[in-house]
Motif scaffolding. Sequence first.
Motif, short mmCIF file in Angstrom:
data_model
loop_
_atom_site.label_atom_id
_atom_site.label_comp_id
_atom_site.label_asym_id
_atom_site.label_seq_id
_atom_site.Cartn_x
_atom_site.Cartn_y
_atom_site.Cartn_z
N GLN A 203 11.31 -20.55 29.00
CA GLN A 203 11.12 -20.08 30.12
C GLN A 203 11.27 -18.77 30.18
N LEU A 204 10.61 -17.96 31.02
CA LEU A 204 10.65 -16.32 31.08
C LEU A 204 11.31 -15.96 32.32
N ALA A 205 12.47 -15.17 32.12
CA ALA A 205 13.13 -14.51 33.30
C ALA A 205 12.62 -13.19 33.32
N ASP A 206 12.34 -12.87 34.84
CA ASP A 206 11.66 -11.61 34.95
C ASP A 206 12.81 -10.42 35.48
N ARG A 207 12.43 -9.29 35.33
CA ARG A 207 13.54 -8.48 35.61
C ARG A 207 13.53 -8.13 37.07
N ALA A 208 14.61 -8.07 37.49
CA ALA A 208 14.81 -7.62 39.28
C ALA A 208 15.24 -6.29 39.41
N ASN A 209 16.08 -5.79 38.52
CA ASN A 209 16.67 -4.25 38.62
C ASN A 209 16.65 -3.85 37.37
N PHE A 210 17.31 -2.43 37.54
CA PHE A 210 17.44 -1.75 36.18
C PHE A 210 18.99 -1.80 35.95
N PRO A 211 18.99 -1.39 34.55
CA PRO A 211 20.79 -1.28 33.93
C PRO A 211 21.03 -0.04 34.38
N PRO A 212 22.38 0.09 34.62
CA PRO A 212 23.05 1.20 35.35
C PRO A 212 23.17 2.06 34.07
N GLY A 213 23.32 3.69 34.53
CA GLY A 213 23.82 4.78 33.74
C GLY A 213 22.72 4.93 32.47
N ASP A 214 23.38 4.91 31.45
CA ASP A 214 22.49 5.10 30.34
C ASP A 214 22.29 3.63 29.34
N ALA A 215 22.67 2.78 29.93
CA ALA A 215 22.44 1.39 29.62
C ALA A 215 21.15 1.04 29.23
N ARG A 216 20.56 0.40 28.23
CA ARG A 216 19.06 0.38 28.03
C ARG A 216 18.89 -1.29 27.58
N GLU A 217 17.59 -1.71 27.62
CA GLU A 217 17.39 -2.99 27.25
C GLU A 217 17.58 -3.25 25.79
N ASP A 218 17.91 -4.67 25.61
CA ASP A 218 18.75 -4.66 24.09
C ASP A 218 17.72 -4.64 23.16
N TRP A 219 16.49 -5.17 23.22
CA TRP A 219 15.37 -4.82 22.19
C TRP A 219 15.12 -3.38 21.72
N ALA A 220 15.20 -2.48 22.93
CA ALA A 220 14.83 -1.19 22.77
C ALA A 220 16.00 -0.31 21.90
N ILE A 221 17.29 -0.81 21.84
CA ILE A 221 18.40 -0.29 21.63
C ILE A 221 18.41 -0.60 20.02
N LEU A 222 17.99 -1.82 19.68
CA LEU A 222 17.68 -2.40 18.15
C LEU A 222 16.73 -1.61 17.68
N ARG A 223 15.65 -1.32 18.31
CA ARG A 223 14.32 -0.41 17.71
C ARG A 223 15.00 0.85 17.41
N ALA A 224 15.60 1.49 18.32
CA ALA A 224 15.88 2.73 18.00
C ALA A 224 16.81 3.03 17.23
N LEU A 225 17.88 1.95 16.90
CA LEU A 225 18.74 2.01 15.87
C LEU A 225 18.34 1.76 14.49
N SER A 226 17.01 0.94 14.31
CA SER A 226 16.37 0.66 13.12
C SER A 226 16.09 1.78 12.58
N ASP A 227 15.33 2.81 13.58
CA ASP A 227 14.86 4.17 12.97
C ASP A 227 15.89 5.03 12.27
N MET A 228 17.05 4.79 12.88
CA MET A 228 18.01 5.60 12.25
C MET A 228 18.73 5.29 11.03
N LEU A 229 18.46 3.91 10.80
CA LEU A 229 18.89 3.18 9.56
C LEU A 229 17.91 3.11 8.51
#
Length: 687
Positions: free
Chosen positions: A573-599
């Motif tokens: 099942q595909l759950a669609d996005r209804a709103n956006f994360p608060p503050g500096d929070a980011r989507e989880d896959w994007a956090i892991l992608r950015a962290l992998s670059d640093m590693l």
Amino acid sequence: MSRLIVDDVEVDVPPEYTLLQACEEAGVEIPRFCFHERLSIAGNCRMCLVEVKGGPPKPSASCAVAVKDLRPGPNGEPPVVLTKSPMVKKAREGVMEFLLINHPLDCPICDQGGECDLQDQAMAFGVDSSRYAENKRAVEDKYIGPLVRTSMNRCIHCTRCVRFTAEVAGTGDMGATGRGEDMEITTYLETAMRSELQGNIADLCPVGALLPKPYSFKARSWELVKTESFDVMDALGSAIRIDTRGREVMRILPRINEAVNEEWISDKARQIVDGLKTRRLDRPFLRENGKLREASWQAAFEAIAAKVKASQPDRIGAIAGDLCAVEEMFALRLLMQSLGAVSLDCRQDGAKLDPAFGRASYIFNPAIAGIDVADSLLIIGSNPRKEAPVLNARIRKRWLKGGFEISLIGEKADLTYEYNYLGAGPETLAGIIGHLPVKAEKPMVLIGQGALAREDGRAILALAAKAAQAIGAVKEGWNGFSVLHTAAARVGGLDLGFVPGQGGLAVGSMAKSGALDVLYLLGADEITVEPGAFVVYQGTHGDRGAARADVILPGAAYTEKSGIYVNTEGRVQLADRANFPPGDAREDWAILRALSDMLGHKLPFDSLRALRGRLFEAHPLFAKRDEIAATLPFDDAQLAATGISFASAPFVPAVADFYLTNPIARASAVMAECSAVAQGFAREAAE
């Protein structure tokens, strides 16, 4: 099939159809208040009146007359039903005028405004004036719990709420007192309702008498943006609609999905809205000198990179939580593999389920809709009422039809239907194998996480599989072996193979002191990590995982990202996005992608689309949305060959408090109030 003529349109319908259903088959709209497709017929609002030619010289209630009860014409002509004749028009206008005699007509301040059946039908079928000048009836509002607000002056006595609690929920919370104009709908002694499905009565109410209390006076329906999604509060994957205004989720409502939740959702799925914005993590944090301080993303990533680079691969581990989408678990697994780490686990509760035994060993094989055709059920170590209330209502629905014997091994509890209590633990299960009568054509065996999340869980799984074989639940054309999960992420994680590799540690071992140097918690809040490891927590709320963390990375809640989830029956099942994360929070896959670059181990995607491309290439089953991949029955002999013996301790249900099972629910004041009310009922029952 029976033939009849509805307003000059000839239709063929089953003889057991009501006239109302037959008229709808002919494309004619029939107004109604008391009639509902999933409830018994009451026939008390009289709004669905039609004229039957050759029948009684008065209008007939189309919801209460079956097609088979109509007489043909004098020469064998099909029966004729009229829905727009002068008799019908006058009758409907009279009924509507009668209903509005005591209705307060307070539409400008009523939360039902814009979604009110009474408003719509008064405009379409009513008259523009009333002949009634006397005082209106006044009814005192009732307290029926923290989830439903009453405004009983508006009640038109359709009894939908009464029938729902009696038939679907199985608690019989609602009823009527008095007669005539003194009749009132209320709970017993005006106490709170006890059902985990009570919020559905607000959807059923055709007027503004029953309304969702937490949503009261918050928004109007036409202000909201509506997004179709799926619930993650349990593993059922109920279809929901998320209504937002701006960046804020205002309410969650059910969508019709006949294969899963029909049109019901649990109270937790509906009313955790306030938990989505309370105790939220909206910026990264670093722990220095024992205290957490705000930090930049760069500083947080650098701290993680320093620890990871100083650690050996076998001293690094990752745990995925219960609300994770498939995409972030896939990204985290790729990252851990690139680091050489093999200690991965998605089974927070320690359930002894393993994809090595095949997909059929950990999904609800007959599918949820399979309950409708099953003819017996053996429940092992589960309380479906707390673990999946909507599924429990489906079991009750099948039980009400008859010819459905239910047996239980585990904790004795009120499941809203009768069952044969066989015993409390594994010894009972082992003892009944070979002694259960083989008399059902399509038997089911339902095993819960309370039986699997034990040290001897694998042995219990093997025993359950043997019991399924013994009663004929697994055979050609039917697989009734059913695993009921409690976590929305669990089946998806097992499908990905997010489990320990060769020599890797399972979740219980990873949490022990000294087991690892670095532990990555992806939304994992249901475990206690002992001191020793450097803990990175990526999640949404300041819950248990964040309290133990050395670095906190704020992620997105399920309403704030597009994500794939696999429910307990293996349906993608595909759950669609209804709103956006608060503050500096980011989507989880994007956090892991950015962290992998640093590693220094950059993940091979830069967008969600590219990530899904990689995911579908590695695991094609995730590309088949709203489908259940075909599976072969697993080999219980392979499980039994592990030689694990079982303990004598009784099964304990996996869910102790239905309302507080995850960080979103624990952040919700509404769920806390519901939990307190439920505990009060439990104390009363114990006394």
